[in-house]
Scaffold this motif. Structure first.
Motif, PDB file in Angstrom:
ATOM      1  N   ASP A  72      42.868  31.586  37.882  1.00  0.00           N
ATOM      2  CA  ASP A  72      44.244  31.952  37.193  1.00  0.00           C
ATOM      3  C   ASP A  72      44.293  32.143  35.764  1.00  0.00           C
ATOM      4  N   GLU A  73      43.559  31.346  34.866  1.00  0.00           N
ATOM      5  CA  GLU A  73      43.036  31.533  33.474  1.00  0.00           C
ATOM      6  C   GLU A  73      42.303  32.642  33.147  1.00  0.00           C
ATOM      7  N   VAL A  74      41.363  32.953  34.013  1.00  0.00           N
ATOM      8  CA  VAL A  74      40.499  34.117  33.706  1.00  0.00           C
ATOM      9  C   VAL A  74      41.453  35.134  33.791  1.00  0.00           C
ATOM     10  N   TRP A  75      42.129  35.278  35.088  1.00  0.00           N
ATOM     11  CA  TRP A  75      43.068  36.614  35.130  1.00  0.00           C
ATOM     12  C   TRP A  75      43.898  36.739  33.761  1.00  0.00           C
ATOM     13  N   ARG A  76      44.555  35.597  33.571  1.00  0.00           N
ATOM     14  CA  ARG A  76      45.611  35.645  32.385  1.00  0.00           C
ATOM     15  C   ARG A  76      44.951  36.033  31.259  1.00  0.00           C
ATOM     16  N   ALA A 119      48.194  38.471  46.016  1.00  0.00           N
ATOM     17  CA  ALA A 119      49.581  38.087  45.749  1.00  0.00           C
ATOM     18  C   ALA A 119      49.580  37.228  44.532  1.00  0.00           C
ATOM     19  N   ARG A 120      48.643  36.380  44.589  1.00  0.00           N
ATOM     20  CA  ARG A 120      48.826  35.369  43.056  1.00  0.00           C
ATOM     21  C   ARG A 120      48.808  36.351  41.953  1.00  0.00           C
ATOM     22  N   TRP A 121      47.842  37.382  41.997  1.00  0.00           N
ATOM     23  CA  TRP A 121      47.755  38.351  40.949  1.00  0.00           C
ATOM     24  C   TRP A 121      49.037  39.113  40.622  1.00  0.00           C
ATOM     25  N   GLN A 122      49.735  39.489  41.762  1.00  0.00           N
ATOM     26  CA  GLN A 122      50.910  40.245  41.662  1.00  0.00           C
ATOM     27  C   GLN A 122      52.031  39.403  40.862  1.00  0.00           C
ATOM     28  N   ALA A 123      52.006  38.049  41.305  1.00  0.00           N
ATOM     29  CA  ALA A 123      53.054  37.195  40.612  1.00  0.00           C
ATOM     30  C   ALA A 123      52.674  36.920  39.237  1.00  0.00           C
ATOM     31  N   LEU A 124      51.650  36.865  38.717  1.00  0.00           N
ATOM     32  CA  LEU A 124      51.180  36.849  37.461  1.00  0.00           C
ATOM     33  C   LEU A 124      51.600  38.073  36.417  1.00  0.00           C
ATOM     34  N   ARG A 125      51.325  39.237  37.219  1.00  0.00           N
ATOM     35  CA  ARG A 125      51.506  40.332  36.475  1.00  0.00           C
ATOM     36  C   ARG A 125      53.139  40.533  36.277  1.00  0.00           C
ATOM     37  N   ASP A 126      53.803  40.071  37.325  1.00  0.00           N
ATOM     38  CA  ASP A 126      55.331  40.426  37.444  1.00  0.00           C
ATOM     39  C   ASP A 126      56.048  39.482  36.234  1.00  0.00           C
TER      40      ASP A 126
END
Length: 378
Positions: free
Chosen positions: A46-50, A237-244
């Protein structure tokens, strides 16, 4: 291997690592530590994505995915085959392998690369040809292998296309400033999104658009894709929630303006503003340096990347141009702070402003450039 947290490396231009560490700290990343060439922090996927989505100053985000000791090629071959690639990669995905060796009994990078590629192929990955150096969303994933003191360390490039590619700019002027570098220079000028910004030699508009985007509060990576979306660890799904969660954009009250004597650059910069969704707050117009004038409202920051070095051969023209810039700023921009990016201190001083260098020279466009800053013009 995939335990959390693991090491995350945020690339930064040499000399500007403390600025990226400061940004990462503000964004809540764990104990960001500046090191040569970047910043080290810890976290899970999650931190990598963020980091890819939100950090404006990072050039790439590399993830240290594991490793082992190896003292000869046969050992490297055996342990690479046993490495749990399936926890990271999807079979059939194209992978490019990049190997460096230092102070190790395995000293031949080409031979080491061949062993690791064989292990990846046995897993089911497609080995990419090194000649395929295109930087597109379809480019192969890159596995970086460092063999140092007999330790084999695997890292994945989670970004893919470099992070200065925000996914919104199409027009690029001569000797363009990368968005990541522009963001760090804005930070060095103490810009936080709360004041107007003007660039009297705007080119494709990078400084102005980056400042406007910072003020809007939207994450810089919303309009692009990343290499990590093709990894086995990816959760859509987790990625879309982070983007939102990072898509909220508040239109800033202040204005962001650029001007340039090149009408084509002005048209391209305005098109870039529209494509980035910043057309309502960022505008560009055709004007010579001597005609530059601030927008209505309070003073803010003038930041400019004038021609220098190899970009124009006649030094007399360059000194005259910088002198004209200084005259215009003193005449029209009282109360405004100034940031000037140039390859020569003499050019910055030719403005007649009380400039001082911020930090060391930074690689840019085949040259070393320095940010010079000046306090509010009296």
């Amino acid at each position: 291997m995939t335990q959390t947290p693991f090491e995350i490396f945020l690339q930064a231009p040499p000399g500007l690592e403390p600025l990226l560490a400061e940004e990462a700290r503000e964004q809540g990343f764990a104990a960001p530590n500046p090191v040569p060439g970047g910043v080290v922090t810890q976290g899970g996927w999650d931190e990598v994505w963020r980091a890819n989505l939100c950090l404006r100053g990072a050039g790439r985000v590399l993830v240290r995915i594991g490793g082992f000791m190896a003292f000869h090629l046969a050992q490297l071959d055996k342990r690479a085959r046993k490495f749990p690639w399936g926890e990271l990669l999807r079979p059939g995905e194209a992978v490019r392998v990049d190997v460096t060796c230092r102070r190790s009994k395995i000293y031949h990078a080409g031979a080491a690369k061949q062993r690791i590629e064989t292990a990846l192929a046995a897993f089911g990955a497609v080995i990419a040809d090194d000649a395929e150096e295109t930087e597109t969303d379809e480019a192969p994933l890159t596995l970086k292998v460092r063999i140092e003191d007999n330790e084999v360390i695997f890292s994945l490039d989670s970004s893919g296309v470099p992070l200065h590619r925000r996914g919104t700019k199409q027009f690029v002027g001569k000797a363009p400033m990368r968005e990541t570098l522009a963001a760090l220079f804005l930070r060095a000028c103490d810009y936080s999104g709360q004041e107007p910004v003007y660039d009297p030699m705007c080119g494709s508009g990078t400084f102005v658009l980056e400042a406007a985007a910072i003020a809007s509060g939207a994450a810089p990576g919303l309009s692009r894709q990343f290499a990590f979306e093709r990894l086995a660890s990816f959760d859509a799904a987790r990625w879309q929630a982070l983007r939102d969660a990072h898509a909220g954009s508040t239109p800033p009250e202040q204005r962001f303006v650029g001007s340039d004597r090149d009408a084509g650059a002005v048209a391209g910069a305005n098109a870039n503003a529209q494509r980035a969704g910043l057309g309502d707050v960022a505008a560009f117009h055709h004007a010579a340096v001597s005609d530059a004038a601030p927008p209505d409202g309070p003073p803010g920051l003038v930041i400019v990347n004038p021609p220098y070095g190899g970009r124009i051969g006649n030094k007399k023209l360059l000194y005259g141009l910088h002198g004209a810039l200084g005259d215009t700023l003193r005449r029209n921009f009282r109360g405004w702070r100034v940031g000037i990016v140039t390859s020569e201190a003499g050019l910055a001083r030719a403005t007649g402003l009380p400039v001082t260098p911020w930090g060391p020279p930074v690689p840019h466009g085949g040259l070393k450039v320095t940010l010079f800053t000046a306090p509010p013009i009296g």
